[in-house]
Write a protein that holds these residues in place. Structure first.
Motif, mmCIF file in Angstrom:
data_model
loop_
_atom_site.group_PDB
_atom_site.id
_atom_site.type_symbol
_atom_site.label_atom_id
_atom_site.label_comp_id
_atom_site.label_asym_id
_atom_site.label_seq_id
_atom_site.Cartn_x
_atom_site.Cartn_y
_atom_site.Cartn_z
ATOM 1 N N UNK A 244 0.578 19.230 1.054
ATOM 2 C CA UNK A 244 1.156 20.541 0.740
ATOM 3 C C UNK A 244 1.383 20.695 -0.757
ATOM 4 N N UNK A 245 1.650 19.565 -1.434
ATOM 5 C CA UNK A 245 1.889 19.630 -2.873
ATOM 6 C C UNK A 245 0.594 19.610 -3.669
ATOM 7 N N UNK A 246 -0.384 18.790 -3.239
ATOM 8 C CA UNK A 246 -1.549 18.536 -4.080
ATOM 9 C C UNK A 246 -2.793 19.314 -3.671
ATOM 10 N N UNK A 247 -2.803 19.906 -2.486
ATOM 11 C CA UNK A 247 -4.006 20.585 -2.016
ATOM 12 C C UNK A 247 -3.864 22.112 -2.000
ATOM 13 N N UNK A 248 -2.646 22.620 -2.116
ATOM 14 C CA UNK A 248 -2.448 24.059 -1.982
ATOM 15 C C UNK A 248 -3.060 24.772 -3.176
ATOM 16 N N UNK A 249 -3.861 25.795 -2.883
ATOM 17 C CA UNK A 249 -4.564 26.530 -3.934
ATOM 18 C C UNK A 249 -3.754 27.779 -4.298
ATOM 19 N N UNK B 54 1.989 14.467 -9.201
ATOM 20 C CA UNK B 54 2.886 15.576 -9.553
ATOM 21 C C UNK B 54 2.886 15.809 -11.056
ATOM 22 N N UNK B 55 2.862 14.702 -11.820
ATOM 23 C CA UNK B 55 2.917 14.809 -13.284
ATOM 24 C C UNK B 55 1.540 14.981 -13.906
ATOM 25 N N UNK B 56 0.534 14.319 -13.321
ATOM 26 C CA UNK B 56 -0.813 14.327 -13.880
ATOM 27 C C UNK B 56 -1.809 14.752 -12.801
ATOM 28 N N UNK B 57 -2.004 16.065 -12.604
ATOM 29 C CA UNK B 57 -2.892 16.509 -11.532
ATOM 30 C C UNK B 57 -4.356 16.128 -11.723
ATOM 31 N N UNK B 58 -4.748 15.755 -12.935
ATOM 32 C CA UNK B 58 -6.117 15.301 -13.160
ATOM 33 C C UNK B 58 -6.252 13.893 -12.586
ATOM 34 N N UNK C 92 0.830 -1.200 0.000
ATOM 35 C CA UNK C 92 0.000 0.000 0.000
ATOM 36 C C UNK C 92 0.866 1.252 0.000
ATOM 37 N N UNK C 93 1.916 1.268 0.831
ATOM 38 C CA UNK C 93 2.787 2.447 0.899
ATOM 39 C C UNK C 93 3.501 2.661 -0.436
ATOM 40 N N UNK C 94 3.951 1.575 -1.050
ATOM 41 C CA UNK C 94 4.593 1.703 -2.371
ATOM 42 C C UNK C 94 3.621 2.303 -3.386
ATOM 43 N N UNK C 95 2.364 1.852 -3.344
ATOM 44 C CA UNK C 95 1.353 2.388 -4.266
ATOM 45 C C UNK C 95 1.087 3.859 -3.991
ATOM 46 N N UNK C 96 1.023 4.238 -2.705
ATOM 47 C CA UNK C 96 0.734 5.635 -2.344
ATOM 48 C C UNK C 96 1.880 6.545 -2.787
ATOM 49 N N UNK C 97 3.113 6.089 -2.595
ATOM 50 C CA UNK C 97 4.269 6.889 -3.047
ATOM 51 C C UNK C 97 4.237 7.032 -4.566
ATOM 52 N N UNK C 98 3.927 5.932 -5.250
ATOM 53 C CA UNK C 98 3.819 5.970 -6.708
ATOM 54 C C UNK C 98 2.712 6.931 -7.149
ATOM 55 N N UNK C 99 1.563 6.870 -6.461
ATOM 56 C CA UNK C 99 0.447 7.764 -6.803
ATOM 57 C C UNK C 99 0.818 9.222 -6.574
ATOM 58 N N UNK C 100 1.557 9.494 -5.505
ATOM 59 C CA UNK C 100 1.974 10.869 -5.241
ATOM 60 C C UNK C 100 2.831 11.405 -6.383
ATOM 61 N N UNK C 101 3.726 10.557 -6.880
ATOM 62 C CA UNK C 101 4.572 10.966 -8.014
ATOM 63 C C UNK C 101 3.724 11.170 -9.265
ATOM 64 N N UNK C 102 2.716 10.301 -9.443
ATOM 65 C CA UNK C 102 1.819 10.462 -10.593
ATOM 66 C C UNK C 102 1.055 11.778 -10.515
#
Length: 201
Positions: free
Chosen positions: A82-87, A45-49, A33-43
């Motif tokens: 902080x990376x994905x929610x900041x407006x 960053x590249x694909x905010x949709x 699960x942690x590996x998937x979450x880290x991978x998703x976080x990186x995704x």
């Protein structure tokens, strides 16, 4: 006794897994699960949709369900908020409005003996405003520019220049493109009339 969820694990355990996944203190399912979450976080960053990120995530981890992929998104956004929610748009608007309000306050109070102090503050706020909004571009990029212009490729066939319109070239059928390719590469020589027929077909 119920087992801890990944979000309840200590920071040290998470960091130990990231630093050395082979000797991770986490249970096997939480490692995955942690590996998937880290991978998703990186995704993200590249694909905010989110829909696009989920599609790529599911193709990478084919065994997971749609619901699990969206849970991974939620956890990645929670952990790395902080990376994905900041407006940034809200912050920029707030900053511009605050600077303008400061300039107006100083302009209203800056009459009389202390006017030189307020003038300094106003000048500093104008400089700050310029940093936030930037210089006005000389000419705005026209999004319809490509549709207003015709683009051509110049091809030299038998020492004659032929102007190929890219828009018409993309609409040619494969056989015509193959004949044109042979003519360009020197396989079959064609005359002006043949080139005109190819371009008009």
């Amino acid at each position: 006794m119920s087992r801890k969820a990944l979000t309840d694990q200590k920071h040290e355990a998470i960091m130990a897994h990231i630093a050395d996944p082979d000797n991770s203190p986490l249970p096997a399912d939480q490692k995955e699960q942690l590996d998937r979450v880290i991978s998703m976080s990186k995704l993200l960053d590249k694909y905010p949709t989110i829909k696009q990120a989920v599609a790529i995530h599911k193709s990478k981890y084919g065994e997971i369900s749609h619901a699990t992929a969206y849970r991974d998104v939620a956890l990645a956004r929670k952990v790395y908020n902080s990376m994905h929610e900041f407006d940034y748009d809200f912050y920029r608007s707030w900053l511009i409005n605050d600077i303008i309000a400061n300039i107006q306050r100083c302009s209203n109070k800056g009459k009389g003996k202390d006017s030189h102090q307020y003038s300094r503050v106003i000048a500093m706020e104008h400089a700050n405003l310029l940093k936030v909004i930037g210089e006005k571009p000389e000419e705005l990029e026209d999004p319809m520019r490509n549709e207003k212009h015709n683009f051509y490729i110049m091809v030299n066939v038998n020492n004659q220049n032929i102007k190929l319109d890219l828009e018409h070239l993309s609409k040619l059928d494969p056989n015509t493109l193959q004949e044109l390719n042979k003519a360009i590469m020197g396989g079959n020589e064609i005359d002006d009339q043949g080139a005109a027929e190819i371009m008009n077909s």
